[in-house]
Motif scaffolding. Structure first.
Motif, PDB file in Angstrom:
ATOM      1  N   ASN A   6       0.821  -1.214   0.000  1.00 50.97           N
ATOM      2  CA  ASN A   6       0.000   0.000   0.000  1.00 50.97           C
ATOM      3  C   ASN A   6       0.857   1.267   0.000  1.00 50.97           C
ATOM      4  O   ASN A   6       0.376   2.348   0.315  1.00 50.97           O
ATOM      5  CB  ASN A   6      -0.915   0.006   1.233  1.00 50.97           C
ATOM      6  CG  ASN A   6      -2.063  -0.975   1.064  1.00 50.97           C
ATOM      7  OD1 ASN A   6      -2.603  -1.120  -0.030  1.00 50.97           O
ATOM      8  ND2 ASN A   6      -2.409  -1.671   2.135  1.00 50.97           N
ATOM      9  N   PHE A   7       2.133   1.145  -0.356  1.00 49.08           N
ATOM     10  CA  PHE A   7       2.971   2.337  -0.475  1.00 49.08           C
ATOM     11  C   PHE A   7       2.402   3.258  -1.551  1.00 49.08           C
ATOM     12  O   PHE A   7       1.845   2.793  -2.551  1.00 49.08           O
ATOM     13  CB  PHE A   7       4.408   1.961  -0.843  1.00 49.08           C
ATOM     14  CG  PHE A   7       5.173   1.270   0.253  1.00 49.08           C
ATOM     15  CD1 PHE A   7       5.406   1.905   1.463  1.00 49.08           C
ATOM     16  CD2 PHE A   7       5.670  -0.011   0.064  1.00 49.08           C
ATOM     17  CE1 PHE A   7       6.121   1.271   2.476  1.00 49.08           C
ATOM     18  CE2 PHE A   7       6.375  -0.659   1.060  1.00 49.08           C
ATOM     19  CZ  PHE A   7       6.601  -0.022   2.280  1.00 49.08           C
ATOM     20  N   SER A   8       2.592   4.561  -1.351  1.00 52.10           N
ATOM     21  CA  SER A   8       2.138   5.519  -2.359  1.00 52.10           C
ATOM     22  C   SER A   8       3.009   5.401  -3.611  1.00 52.10           C
ATOM     23  O   SER A   8       4.120   4.854  -3.563  1.00 52.10           O
ATOM     24  CB  SER A   8       2.209   6.946  -1.818  1.00 52.10           C
ATOM     25  OG  SER A   8       3.567   7.344  -1.686  1.00 52.10           O
ATOM     26  N   VAL A   9       2.507   5.941  -4.725  1.00 52.39           N
ATOM     27  CA  VAL A   9       3.277   5.905  -5.978  1.00 52.39           C
ATOM     28  C   VAL A   9       4.606   6.633  -5.795  1.00 52.39           C
ATOM     29  O   VAL A   9       5.648   6.166  -6.276  1.00 52.39           O
ATOM     30  CB  VAL A   9       2.464   6.518  -7.134  1.00 52.39           C
ATOM     31  CG1 VAL A   9       3.337   6.694  -8.376  1.00 52.39           C
ATOM     32  CG2 VAL A   9       1.261   5.633  -7.466  1.00 52.39           C
ATOM     33  N   MET A  10       4.606   7.746  -5.093  1.00 50.60           N
ATOM     34  CA  MET A  10       5.842   8.495  -4.875  1.00 50.60           C
ATOM     35  C   MET A  10       6.819   7.688  -4.027  1.00 50.60           C
ATOM     36  O   MET A  10       8.031   7.674  -4.288  1.00 50.60           O
ATOM     37  CB  MET A  10       5.542   9.838  -4.194  1.00 50.60           C
ATOM     38  CG  MET A  10       6.762  10.752  -4.075  1.00 50.60           C
ATOM     39  SD  MET A  10       7.460  11.225  -5.681  1.00 50.60           S
ATOM     40  CE  MET A  10       9.193  10.900  -5.425  1.00 50.60           C
ATOM     41  N   GLU A  11       6.327   7.022  -3.006  1.00 48.44           N
ATOM     42  CA  GLU A  11       7.196   6.199  -2.172  1.00 48.44           C
ATOM     43  C   GLU A  11       7.823   5.066  -2.987  1.00 48.44           C
ATOM     44  O   GLU A  11       9.017   4.764  -2.852  1.00 48.44           O
ATOM     45  CB  GLU A  11       6.396   5.615  -0.998  1.00 48.44           C
ATOM     46  CG  GLU A  11       6.052   6.631   0.080  1.00 48.44           C
ATOM     47  CD  GLU A  11       5.111   6.072   1.120  1.00 48.44           C
ATOM     48  OE1 GLU A  11       5.256   6.451   2.301  1.00 48.44           O
ATOM     49  OE2 GLU A  11       4.227   5.260   0.768  1.00 48.44           O
ATOM     50  N   ILE A  12       7.036   4.460  -3.853  1.00 47.43           N
ATOM     51  CA  ILE A  12       7.553   3.380  -4.696  1.00 47.43           C
ATOM     52  C   ILE A  12       8.574   3.924  -5.688  1.00 47.43           C
ATOM     53  O   ILE A  12       9.602   3.284  -5.947  1.00 47.43           O
ATOM     54  CB  ILE A  12       6.394   2.661  -5.414  1.00 47.43           C
ATOM     55  CG1 ILE A  12       5.556   1.883  -4.390  1.00 47.43           C
ATOM     56  CG2 ILE A  12       6.907   1.720  -6.515  1.00 47.43           C
ATOM     57  CD1 ILE A  12       4.285   1.270  -4.948  1.00 47.43           C
ATOM     58  N   ALA A  13       8.308   5.110  -6.219  1.00 47.15           N
ATOM     59  CA  ALA A  13       9.259   5.739  -7.143  1.00 47.15           C
ATOM     60  C   ALA A  13      10.638   5.844  -6.493  1.00 47.15           C
ATOM     61  O   ALA A  13      11.658   5.481  -7.094  1.00 47.15           O
ATOM     62  CB  ALA A  13       8.758   7.108  -7.569  1.00 47.15           C
ATOM     63  N   VAL A  14      10.680   6.329  -5.266  1.00 44.17           N
ATOM     64  CA  VAL A  14      11.944   6.483  -4.547  1.00 44.17           C
ATOM     65  C   VAL A  14      12.574   5.122  -4.260  1.00 44.17           C
ATOM     66  O   VAL A  14      13.797   4.942  -4.396  1.00 44.17           O
ATOM     67  CB  VAL A  14      11.730   7.259  -3.232  1.00 44.17           C
ATOM     68  CG1 VAL A  14      13.004   7.255  -2.381  1.00 44.17           C
ATOM     69  CG2 VAL A  14      11.290   8.690  -3.526  1.00 44.17           C
ATOM     70  N   MET A  15      11.748   4.136  -3.899  1.00 47.39           N
ATOM     71  CA  MET A  15      12.252   2.797  -3.564  1.00 47.39           C
ATOM     72  C   MET A  15      12.926   2.109  -4.744  1.00 47.39           C
ATOM     73  O   MET A  15      13.804   1.263  -4.559  1.00 47.39           O
ATOM     74  CB  MET A  15      11.105   1.928  -3.029  1.00 47.39           C
ATOM     75  CG  MET A  15      10.585   2.370  -1.677  1.00 47.39           C
ATOM     76  SD  MET A  15       9.028   1.575  -1.212  1.00 47.39           S
ATOM     77  CE  MET A  15       9.589  -0.076  -0.860  1.00 47.39           C
ATOM     78  N   VAL A  16      12.510   2.442  -5.975  1.00 49.58           N
ATOM     79  CA  VAL A  16      13.114   1.790  -7.147  1.00 49.58           C
ATOM     80  C   VAL A  16      14.102   2.701  -7.883  1.00 49.58           C
ATOM     81  O   VAL A  16      14.559   2.362  -8.972  1.00 49.58           O
ATOM     82  CB  VAL A  16      12.037   1.268  -8.124  1.00 49.58           C
ATOM     83  CG1 VAL A  16      11.146   0.247  -7.440  1.00 49.58           C
ATOM     84  CG2 VAL A  16      11.210   2.402  -8.722  1.00 49.58           C
TER      85      VAL A  16
END
Length: 237
Positions: free
Chosen positions: A194-204
């Protein structure tokens, strides 16, 4: 043994399809051209082509072709980035011997349990063959800023030669390969968390939502938000 665990020789391979298990294709008569997702590969005699599970691929090859379907178990607990993407591998030494052993074993005893061990060993040898330091680095550090200069230095190549070498190894440029790795990881995170799109962007490895969205759309044809909301994927409740 499950239905897909087999080895066959075909007279041709045409059309587009995918399958849930990994596959090895070995042209026996002439060079084979095959397209996997958006990249076209050239597989010469004495080379094999590794197709990851679930990967759409298409070819129009007319000639004798050895097709080796691998059991999914060989992928367990293996984290080699090179084999999560289509790969052309030179047939030599133990790889050639293992393919010949598997053919011989299946001709003599199609239900032989020892074939599974040969499959697993073959896969491990493919991993070793593809484990170039720079390719492994991309798979392990895709979330960090990565430059072609860094990667070329790992292989002791100049940048121009490295780009040509990398394309020969993977069928695409280093930047496109990195984008595929990042987007594939993002797809998992979009569906499974349930991470936000922005959080996922940073994670990858992306510093902004817009850069991530452009990269994601270039690979999938969808925005991250549309991918997450697509009813064909199961998400957290």
């Amino acid at each position: 043994m499950s239905e897909h665990v087999c080895i066959q020789i075909f007279q041709e391979c045409t059309g587009e399809h995918s399958h849930p298990y990994p596959q090895i294709l070995v042209p026996l008569q002439e060079t084979m051209r095959i397209r996997a997702e958006e990249t076209e590969y050239e597989v010469k005699l004495q080379e094999l082509f590794f197709v990851p599970p679930g990967m759409n691929h298409r070819c129009n090859y007319r000639g004798r072709l050895l097709v080796l379907n691998l059991p999914l178990e060989v992928l367990d607990n293996r984290e080699v980035a090179a084999l999560c993407y289509p790969t052309v591998v030179s047939m030599h030494g133990q790889i050639t011997q293992l393919v010949e052993l598997i053919q011989s074993e299946l001709r003599q005893n199609p239900d032989s349990k020892s074939v599974r061990h040969l499959y697993s060993y073959l896969y491990s040898k493919l991993c070793e063959n593809c484990a170039a330091p720079s390719i492994r680095y991309i798979g392990e550090h895709y979330d960090l800023p990565i430059t072609v200069n860094q990667l070329a230095e790992m292989e002791s190549y100049n940048v121009t030669y490295y780009n040509d070498w990398f394309k020969q190894q993977t069928g695409c440029s280093p930047s496109l390969y990195l984008r595929h790795i990042r987007v594939n990881r993002a797809k998992d995170l979009l569906v499974e968390t349930n991470f936000s799109v922005m959080e996922i962007a940073v994670m990858v490895g992306y510093s902004s939502n817009s850069t991530f969205t452009r990269a994601f759309h270039s690979i999938t044809g969808m925005t991250p938000k549309a991918y997450r909301e697509c009813p064909c994927f199961k998400r957290l409740g």
